[in-house]
Design a protein around this motif. Sequence first.
Motif, PDB file in Angstrom:
ATOM      1  N   PHE A 260       0.714  -1.210  -0.064  1.00  0.00           N
ATOM      2  CA  PHE A 260       0.019   0.085   0.200  1.00  0.00           C
ATOM      3  C   PHE A 260       0.816   1.145  -0.055  1.00  0.00           C
ATOM      4  CE2 PHE A 260      -2.846  -3.195   1.858  1.00  0.00           C
ATOM      5  CZ  PHE A 260      -3.874  -2.829   1.197  1.00  0.00           C
ATOM      6  N   ALA A 261       0.209   2.324  -0.460  1.00  0.00           N
ATOM      7  CA  ALA A 261       1.024   3.507  -0.563  1.00  0.00           C
ATOM      8  C   ALA A 261       0.056   4.469   0.304  1.00  0.00           C
ATOM      9  CB  ALA A 261       1.189   4.372  -2.044  1.00  0.00           C
ATOM     10  N   ILE A 262       0.358   5.296   1.199  1.00  0.00           N
ATOM     11  CA  ILE A 262      -0.248   6.102   2.140  1.00  0.00           C
ATOM     12  C   ILE A 262      -0.472   7.460   1.462  1.00  0.00           C
ATOM     13  CG2 ILE A 262      -0.368   7.179   4.269  1.00  0.00           C
ATOM     14  CD1 ILE A 262       1.546   4.697   4.966  1.00  0.00           C
ATOM     15  N   GLU A 263      -1.896   7.625   1.415  1.00  0.00           N
ATOM     16  CA  GLU A 263      -2.397   9.058   0.560  1.00  0.00           C
ATOM     17  C   GLU A 263      -2.715   9.993   1.723  1.00  0.00           C
ATOM     18  OE1 GLU A 263      -5.558   7.892  -2.156  1.00  0.00           O
ATOM     19  OE2 GLU A 263      -4.274   7.286  -3.521  1.00  0.00           O
ATOM     20  N   ARG A 264      -3.085   9.852   2.921  1.00  0.00           N
ATOM     21  CA  ARG A 264      -3.594  10.943   3.767  1.00  0.00           C
ATOM     22  C   ARG A 264      -3.805  10.092   5.142  1.00  0.00           C
ATOM     23  NH1 ARG A 264      -4.971  16.106   3.153  1.00  0.00           N
ATOM     24  NH2 ARG A 264      -6.589  16.679   4.345  1.00  0.00           N
ATOM     25  N   MET A 265      -3.284  10.952   6.126  1.00  0.00           N
ATOM     26  CA  MET A 265      -3.473  10.481   7.404  1.00  0.00           C
ATOM     27  C   MET A 265      -4.023  11.594   8.367  1.00  0.00           C
ATOM     28  SD  MET A 265      -0.720   8.788   9.965  1.00  0.00           S
ATOM     29  CE  MET A 265      -0.123  10.170  10.876  1.00  0.00           C
ATOM     30  N   LEU A 266      -5.270  11.433   9.219  1.00  0.00           N
ATOM     31  CA  LEU A 266      -5.846  12.385   9.960  1.00  0.00           C
ATOM     32  C   LEU A 266      -5.914  11.868  11.476  1.00  0.00           C
ATOM     33  CD1 LEU A 266      -9.009  12.939   8.011  1.00  0.00           C
ATOM     34  CD2 LEU A 266      -6.976  14.237   7.939  1.00  0.00           C
ATOM     35  N   GLU A 267      -5.499  12.996  12.236  1.00  0.00           N
ATOM     36  CA  GLU A 267      -5.479  12.748  13.511  1.00  0.00           C
ATOM     37  C   GLU A 267      -6.395  13.848  14.393  1.00  0.00           C
ATOM     38  OE1 GLU A 267      -1.190  11.247  15.040  1.00  0.00           O
ATOM     39  OE2 GLU A 267      -1.059  12.674  13.506  1.00  0.00           O
ATOM     40  N   GLU A 268      -7.110  14.343  13.611  1.00  0.00           N
ATOM     41  CA  GLU A 268      -7.809  15.616  14.132  1.00  0.00           C
ATOM     42  C   GLU A 268      -8.962  15.063  15.003  1.00  0.00           C
ATOM     43  OE1 GLU A 268      -9.034  17.660  10.903  1.00  0.00           O
ATOM     44  OE2 GLU A 268      -7.331  17.855   9.903  1.00  0.00           O
ATOM     45  N   VAL A 269      -9.188  16.167  16.121  1.00  0.00           N
ATOM     46  CA  VAL A 269     -10.419  15.944  17.042  1.00  0.00           C
ATOM     47  C   VAL A 269     -11.276  16.866  16.813  1.00  0.00           C
ATOM     48  CG1 VAL A 269     -11.129  15.444  19.483  1.00  0.00           C
ATOM     49  CG2 VAL A 269      -9.065  14.623  18.790  1.00  0.00           C
ATOM     50  N   ARG A 270     -12.689  16.715  16.428  1.00  0.00           N
ATOM     51  CA  ARG A 270     -13.716  17.631  16.523  1.00  0.00           C
ATOM     52  C   ARG A 270     -14.605  17.227  17.460  1.00  0.00           C
ATOM     53  NH1 ARG A 270     -12.874  18.285  10.206  1.00  0.00           N
ATOM     54  NH2 ARG A 270     -10.817  19.780  10.308  1.00  0.00           N
ATOM     55  N   LEU A 271     -15.217  18.013  18.163  1.00  0.00           N
ATOM     56  CA  LEU A 271     -16.153  17.711  19.353  1.00  0.00           C
ATOM     57  C   LEU A 271     -17.112  18.970  19.364  1.00  0.00           C
ATOM     58  CD1 LEU A 271     -13.998  16.109  22.188  1.00  0.00           C
ATOM     59  CD2 LEU A 271     -15.492  14.939  20.500  1.00  0.00           C
ATOM     60  N   THR A 272     -18.416  18.506  19.174  1.00  0.00           N
ATOM     61  CA  THR A 272     -19.507  19.521  19.268  1.00  0.00           C
ATOM     62  C   THR A 272     -19.931  19.875  20.755  1.00  0.00           C
ATOM     63  OG1 THR A 272     -21.419  18.217  19.486  1.00  0.00           O
ATOM     64  CG2 THR A 272     -20.515  18.705  17.072  1.00  0.00           C
ATOM     65  N   ASP A 273     -20.436  20.801  21.115  1.00  0.00           N
ATOM     66  CA  ASP A 273     -20.929  21.048  22.772  1.00  0.00           C
ATOM     67  C   ASP A 273     -21.436  19.844  23.251  1.00  0.00           C
ATOM     68  OD1 ASP A 273     -19.607  23.849  22.462  1.00  0.00           O
ATOM     69  OD2 ASP A 273     -21.412  24.741  22.253  1.00  0.00           O
ATOM     70  N   GLU A 274     -22.305  19.196  22.357  1.00  0.00           N
ATOM     71  CA  GLU A 274     -23.118  18.286  22.757  1.00  0.00           C
ATOM     72  C   GLU A 274     -22.322  16.943  23.054  1.00  0.00           C
ATOM     73  OE1 GLU A 274     -26.114  14.837  21.027  1.00  0.00           O
ATOM     74  OE2 GLU A 274     -26.265  16.741  20.037  1.00  0.00           O
ATOM     75  N   ASP A 275     -20.995  16.745  21.976  1.00  0.00           N
ATOM     76  CA  ASP A 275     -20.142  15.653  22.421  1.00  0.00           C
ATOM     77  C   ASP A 275     -19.428  15.999  23.775  1.00  0.00           C
ATOM     78  OD1 ASP A 275     -20.658  14.192  20.210  1.00  0.00           O
ATOM     79  OD2 ASP A 275     -19.327  15.342  19.020  1.00  0.00           O
ATOM     80  N   ILE A 276     -19.018  17.027  23.843  1.00  0.00           N
ATOM     81  CA  ILE A 276     -18.306  17.424  25.047  1.00  0.00           C
ATOM     82  C   ILE A 276     -19.057  17.155  26.349  1.00  0.00           C
ATOM     83  CG2 ILE A 276     -17.272  19.568  26.662  1.00  0.00           C
ATOM     84  CD1 ILE A 276     -16.587  20.698  23.578  1.00  0.00           C
ATOM     85  N   HIS A 277     -20.287  17.552  26.445  1.00  0.00           N
ATOM     86  CA  HIS A 277     -21.149  17.341  27.468  1.00  0.00           C
ATOM     87  C   HIS A 277     -21.498  15.756  27.699  1.00  0.00           C
ATOM     88  CE1 HIS A 277     -24.173  17.626  30.509  1.00  0.00           C
ATOM     89  NE2 HIS A 277     -24.916  17.079  29.795  1.00  0.00           N
ATOM     90  N   ARG A 278     -21.642  15.109  26.689  1.00  0.00           N
ATOM     91  CA  ARG A 278     -22.021  13.685  26.428  1.00  0.00           C
ATOM     92  C   ARG A 278     -20.738  12.668  27.039  1.00  0.00           C
ATOM     93  NH1 ARG A 278     -22.839  10.352  21.271  1.00  0.00           N
ATOM     94  NH2 ARG A 278     -21.631  12.024  20.532  1.00  0.00           N
ATOM     95  N   HIS A 279     -19.622  13.274  26.738  1.00  0.00           N
ATOM     96  CA  HIS A 279     -18.393  12.299  27.070  1.00  0.00           C
ATOM     97  C   HIS A 279     -17.807  12.998  28.419  1.00  0.00           C
ATOM     98  CE1 HIS A 279     -18.710   9.982  23.296  1.00  0.00           C
ATOM     99  NE2 HIS A 279     -18.755  10.858  22.672  1.00  0.00           N
ATOM    100  N   ALA A 280     -18.202  13.671  29.106  1.00  0.00           N
ATOM    101  CA  ALA A 280     -17.684  14.289  30.142  1.00  0.00           C
ATOM    102  C   ALA A 280     -17.406  13.000  31.238  1.00  0.00           C
ATOM    103  CB  ALA A 280     -18.421  15.271  31.231  1.00  0.00           C
ATOM    104  N   ASN A 281     -16.182  12.905  31.703  1.00  0.00           N
ATOM    105  CA  ASN A 281     -15.627  11.800  32.694  1.00  0.00           C
ATOM    106  C   ASN A 281     -15.871  10.381  32.121  1.00  0.00           C
ATOM    107  OD1 ASN A 281     -15.368  13.528  34.829  1.00  0.00           O
ATOM    108  ND2 ASN A 281     -17.346  13.758  35.258  1.00  0.00           N
ATOM    109  N   ARG A 282     -15.680  10.250  30.709  1.00  0.00           N
ATOM    110  CA  ARG A 282     -15.554   9.032  30.198  1.00  0.00           C
ATOM    111  C   ARG A 282     -14.448   8.768  29.312  1.00  0.00           C
ATOM    112  NH1 ARG A 282     -20.622   8.150  26.341  1.00  0.00           N
ATOM    113  NH2 ARG A 282     -19.743   6.354  26.279  1.00  0.00           N
TER     114      ARG A 282
END
Length: 172
Positions: free
Chosen positions: A129-151
Amino acid sequence: MSKKQIKAANKLLSNCRPQVKLSESPMEENPGLPEDYFDIVYSIFALGWSTNLDKTLGNVNKYLKTGGKFIFSWEHPLHSRVNSKDGVLTFDKSYHEEGPYDHEAWDHPAIMQQHKLSTYINSLISNGFAIERMLEEVRLTDEDIHRHANRWYSYEKAKSVPTTLIIKSRKM
């Protein structure tokens, strides 16, 4: 990964045309898929369950047409090695440690495979395989932030350590 998942997926896809064929099989074994057939293979949070990364990637390579794409996501190799407690990040184990481990985010035993980023990249390359792209980004909505608190995927941890790794590669 289980007969229960296959049953649920078959029910969901029962009206799908053309008909979809689902298989339950270890990734290291070919369940009867054709070689040089697919344009794209996706693995969405599944590759880390493989007990033999090289064999699995070799199979994916066989299934793809030349130039075909393999896109996968998995938990970022740093994420499970770092702990967040009271706003402090600490390494719980060495980044260099690889192999099976009992993942703490599950309510029941779940043995997953731990690999370094270089292991994924080198295994892709050695399996054609040839690697074309790699992502390590994190995008969290306000809802995600609240839902995942302490998890496991908490916002506090995600601000400093990527949660997910996504790699797009191409069969040579």
